[in-house]
Design a protein around this motif. Structure first.
Motif, PDB file in Angstrom:
ATOM      1  N   THR A   2       0.843  -1.183   0.000  1.00  0.00           N
ATOM      2  CA  THR A   2       0.000   0.000   0.000  1.00  0.00           C
ATOM      3  C   THR A   2       0.878   1.231   0.000  1.00  0.00           C
ATOM      4  N   ASP A   3       0.646   2.132  -0.934  1.00  0.00           N
ATOM      5  CA  ASP A   3       1.344   3.403  -0.999  1.00  0.00           C
ATOM      6  C   ASP A   3       0.442   4.490  -0.461  1.00  0.00           C
ATOM      7  N   SER A  22      -3.204   0.792  -3.672  1.00  0.00           N
ATOM      8  CA  SER A  22      -2.910  -0.634  -3.503  1.00  0.00           C
ATOM      9  C   SER A  22      -1.664  -1.062  -4.265  1.00  0.00           C
ATOM     10  N   LYS A  23      -1.237  -0.259  -5.221  1.00  0.00           N
ATOM     11  CA  LYS A  23      -0.054  -0.589  -6.016  1.00  0.00           C
ATOM     12  C   LYS A  23       0.939   0.567  -5.957  1.00  0.00           C
ATOM     13  N   GLU A  25       3.494   3.329  -7.524  1.00  0.00           N
ATOM     14  CA  GLU A  25       3.270   4.168  -8.699  1.00  0.00           C
ATOM     15  C   GLU A  25       3.772   3.522  -9.977  1.00  0.00           C
ATOM     16  N   GLU A  27       3.587   0.582 -10.929  1.00  0.00           N
ATOM     17  CA  GLU A  27       2.746  -0.514 -11.416  1.00  0.00           C
ATOM     18  C   GLU A  27       1.318  -0.078 -11.755  1.00  0.00           C
ATOM     19  N   ARG A  28       1.021   1.204 -11.687  1.00  0.00           N
ATOM     20  CA  ARG A  28      -0.352   1.680 -11.870  1.00  0.00           C
ATOM     21  C   ARG A  28      -0.712   1.955 -13.328  1.00  0.00           C
ATOM     22  N   THR A  31      -3.670   0.378 -15.740  1.00  0.00           N
ATOM     23  CA  THR A  31      -4.592  -0.459 -14.970  1.00  0.00           C
ATOM     24  C   THR A  31      -5.926   0.254 -14.785  1.00  0.00           C
ATOM     25  N   GLU A  56      -7.293  -8.408  -8.729  1.00  0.00           N
ATOM     26  CA  GLU A  56      -5.950  -7.850  -8.624  1.00  0.00           C
ATOM     27  C   GLU A  56      -5.617  -6.900  -9.767  1.00  0.00           C
ATOM     28  N   ASP A  57      -6.360  -6.967 -10.861  1.00  0.00           N
ATOM     29  CA  ASP A  57      -6.102  -6.093 -12.011  1.00  0.00           C
ATOM     30  C   ASP A  57      -6.238  -4.619 -11.645  1.00  0.00           C
ATOM     31  N   THR A  59      -6.008  -1.012  -9.769  1.00  0.00           N
ATOM     32  CA  THR A  59      -5.342  -0.174  -8.781  1.00  0.00           C
ATOM     33  C   THR A  59      -6.449   0.409  -7.917  1.00  0.00           C
ATOM     34  N   HIS A 107      -4.853   5.682 -16.252  1.00  0.00           N
ATOM     35  CA  HIS A 107      -5.576   4.424 -16.113  1.00  0.00           C
ATOM     36  C   HIS A 107      -6.471   4.131 -17.312  1.00  0.00           C
TER      37      HIS A 107
END
Length: 225
Positions: A2-3, A22-23, A25, A27-28, A31, A56-57, A59, A107
């Motif tokens: 968590t960020d 939840s991800k 930066e 990895e966002r 998504t 899980e897909d 953010t 996104h």
């Protein structure tokens, strides 16, 4: 993982929200984004545990409301409070919309999930920006009457027919019957509504409900059954 981040201030410079992601930066990008809005007297950590039960897909971003109240925060005064007004809703939700404008480009889509008062935020965003959201999830909450305010583009919402999941308990002791009646009428006529009642849940979120939300998001946003 968590960020936590302070997002950019709104265009008015009046709001710099604390947001949990939840991800990380890195990895966002690309998504689908799911934005969570907590209830009255809670904070951004309150709903973040839902991320473990969702596809899980996504953010997941959980946003802190702007107004400190008691042990937590509020998006605007409750409809039962003297300080409540449609203009207070408009100011708060307008700031959220400005924040979303700064993050949505990263996104593939944006969806909303609100619990209790957070559902009022999510539905008000939908009514302000019809067509901007892949879907909306409302849990144990309500919509606010627009009272003719131009911020709410309800006619366009009824054309867009955004998929909407509404879960609640018939015996919820918190949301008034009057608000439920208005909310039910509005959702039925303006959205593509999936409504499920959960007995013995009261004013909370159940595991069964979360399973249904996961299925709804997977089908509506990801195209998976």
């Amino acid at each position: 993982m968590t960020d936590t981040a302070h997002a950019a201030a709104s265009s008015s410079g009046s709001w710099d929200p604390v947001v949990l992601f939840s991800k990380p930066e890195s990895e966002r990008g690309g998504t689908p984004l799911l934005v969570l809005f907590h209830g009255y007297l809670a904070n951004e950590e309150d709903l973040m545990g839902l991320a473990d039960h969702l596809p899980e897909d996504f953010t997941v971003a959980s946003v802190r409301a702007p107004q400190p109240v008691g042990p937590g925060f509020s998006w605007f005064p409750l409809p039962s409070e003297p300080a409540y007004s449609v203009e207070a809703v408009v100011q708060s939700v307008g700031a959220v919309a400005s924040w979303l404008d700064g993050v949505r480009g990263l996104h593939s889509s944006v969806s909303l999930l609100g619990f209790s008062q957070g559902m009022a935020v999510a539905t008000s965003l939908l009514r302000h920006r019809p067509g901007d959201f892949a879907c909306v999830v409302g849990l144990s909450g309500y919509c606010v009457p627009a009272e003719g305010h131009g911020f709410f583009q309800d006619e366009q919402v009824s054309i867009a027919k955004t998929p909407f999941f509404w879960g609640r308990d018939q015996e919820d002791p918190v949301i008034s019957a009057e608000m439920i009646e208005f909310t039910h009428a509005w959702l039925t006529t303006h959205t593509r509504l999936t409504k499920i009642l959960y007995p013995d849940m009261f004013h909370s979120i159940s595991q069964r409900e979360l399973a249904h939300v996961r299925e709804f998001l997977a089908l509506t946003v990801l195209g998976r059954r």
